[in-house]
Design an enzyme around this catalytic site. Structure first.
Site, mmCIF file in Angstrom:
data_model
loop_
_atom_site.group_PDB
_atom_site.id
_atom_site.type_symbol
_atom_site.label_atom_id
_atom_site.label_comp_id
_atom_site.label_asym_id
_atom_site.label_seq_id
_atom_site.Cartn_x
_atom_site.Cartn_y
_atom_site.Cartn_z
ATOM 1 C CB SER A 188 -4.377 -3.962 -4.189
ATOM 2 O OG SER A 188 -4.336 -2.925 -5.151
ATOM 3 C CE LYS A 248 -0.962 -1.180 -3.549
ATOM 4 N NZ LYS A 248 -1.948 -1.650 -4.525
ATOM 5 C CB SER A 274 -4.797 -0.103 -1.733
ATOM 6 O OG SER A 274 -4.305 -1.164 -2.512
#
Length: 441
Positions: free
Chosen positions: A114, A117, A178
């Site tokens: 993640s 992101k 997230s």
């Protein structure tokens, strides 16, 4: 007989003729005559040519003056700093404005999870800038994002089709809990399709010099989205320049109207444990292990010093639990953050009035320049601060009076590096005629 005999007359003429002959130079040998004539012919043009060349030398544009640095780099005193790098995976860190703390481990592309992101948010705000305090456009949740909100195998945010949220709120949902579904929703909203958005992510990576990074999805769920710690530090430094992102990534939690409850940051414990912690983004998965792009600060002499880093491919031995890997990466990153914060010290690198370099006029002339104030910088034990002289906006003049500011002296790298103006110690005179006439090149 009164007349002279012919013989006697000739005897008397011979001495007279010899005397006359001795009074004028002997004619030059035949071979020397053409040389003399050539000299008389070519001498005037040669003199004119020399004069012309001299004139050209005198009116030729002068070379641009340049700085030369005097003295050796400043070395910060104290015990040489040693970063407590993790024993596995890879990591990198730098103090913004000061320099790199180095890298650890082989910098080969590995899954980001993640942490990807962060690039998603960076690209969104490049396309749709927000000022601090602004909420931005309203975005409608589509059917795909609503369906993905029920996925149990990935991180997501519980949104429903038709709901609208501001861009700022969507970024909160992207970076704090997230939400993978939010990353994909933002990609479709911005570029029309996830593939088109991924292309933008990779273009942004190239612009930032992230040459070992490849994005294949906006969330980082794909194991084929890969990068290195060194590349992620480049992105971290850029992201922390954005006031909106900087505000969001250091939030331990947030309340977003329309959601069923408060959203929490996986960085929450790290932020609470470390008073100087600023986020930025966690990531964890089976392929990636634990990953963390992090930032922290330390205030020295009233100025905030920013530290950024990335730690990747960290694992809890014997575990397949992504959350266990996440716990490990945060613990190991915290050790690095705390060590750097504790190691930073201020120092006077140059004192006011020190000769720090010279203006070289390119024709043999050198005029000293001095610091107009003490140059204070921040570093760590053993760091060598390399001074750099740069000209002002108008460049270095060919002539100016003593005391004229002609540039700056700086140490460190990038925005926020320490610098002071420099001035001429004595009059700077333009090169004289002798230097101009004898210049080469």
């Amino acid at each position: 007989m009164t007349g002279e005999s012919p013989g006697m007359a000739e005897q008397m003429k011979e001495p007279e003729e010899e005397a006359a002959a001795g009074s004028r130079p002997a004619p030059p040998p035949p071979a020397a005559r053409p040389l003399a004539r050539r000299f008389r012919v070519w001498a005037p043009p040669a003199v004119l040519l020399v004069a012309a060349l001299g004139a050209v030398q005198l009116i030729r544009p002068l070379p641009d003056p340049r700085f030369t640095v005097a003295g050796d780099p400043y070395t910060f005193t104290g015990e040489a700093f040693t970063m407590p790098w993790p024993e596995e995976g890879q990591a990198a860190a730098r103090v913004v404005g000061t320099g790199s703390l180095g890298t650890h481990g082989e910098q080969k592309p590995v899954p980001t999870a993640s942490v990807a992101k962060v690039m998603t948010a960076y690209v969104i705000l490049k396309e749709h800038p927000l000022k601090s305090g602004e909420e931005g456009e309203r975005i409608t949740v589509d059917a795909t994002a609503a369906k993905e909100a029920g996925a149990q195998e990935e991180s997501r945010v519980e949104v429903s089709e038709g709901q609208t949220y501001t861009l700022f709120q969507m970024l909160q949902m992207l970076l704090i809990p997230s939400g993978n579904n939010i990353a994909r929703q933002l990609a479709r909203w911005d570029a029309g399709s996830e593939d088109a958005f991924v292309k933008k992510m990779n273009e942004a990576a190239r612009e930032l010099g992230m040459d070992d990074t490849t994005y294949t999805d906006p969330s980082g769920l794909d194991a084929s989205t890969v990068s290195t710690a060194a590349d992620q530090v480049k992105l971290a430094e850029e992201v922390m320049k954005n006031a909106v992102l900087r505000k969001i990534v250091k939030m331990p939690n947030a309340d977003v109207p329309g959601l069923p409850g408060r959203i929490y940051n996986n960085n929450d414990d790290l932020l609470v444990t470390n008073p100087g912690g600023l986020g930025i983004k966690t990531g964890s998965s089976g392929p990636a292990g634990g990953a963390l792009m992090w930032a922290a600060k330390r205030t020295i002499e009233g100025e905030e010093r920013l530290i950024v880093g990335a730690t990747m491919a960290q694992r809890q031995a014997g575990s397949d639990d992504a959350n266990a890997h996440l716990k490990v990466v945060k613990e190991r990153s915290y050790k690095m953050i705390k060590a750097v914060q504790d190691a930073l010290v201020p120092a006077t690198v140059v004192r006011k009035g020190d000769v720090v370099g010279h203006v070289d006029d390119g024709l043999g002339g050198r005029t000293p320049v001095v610091a107009t104030a003490d140059l204070r910088a921040v570093g760590w034990g053993g760091l060598k601060a390399e001074p750099e002289l740069t000209a002002g906006g108008k460049g270095i003049p060919h002539e100016a009076g003593a005391g004229t500011e002609v540039g700056t002296l700086a140490v460190g790298t990038g925005p926020g590096r320490a610098q002071v103006p420099v001035a001429l110690q004595k009059d700077l005179a333009a090169p004289g005629a002798g230097a101009r006439l004898t210049r080469l090149g």
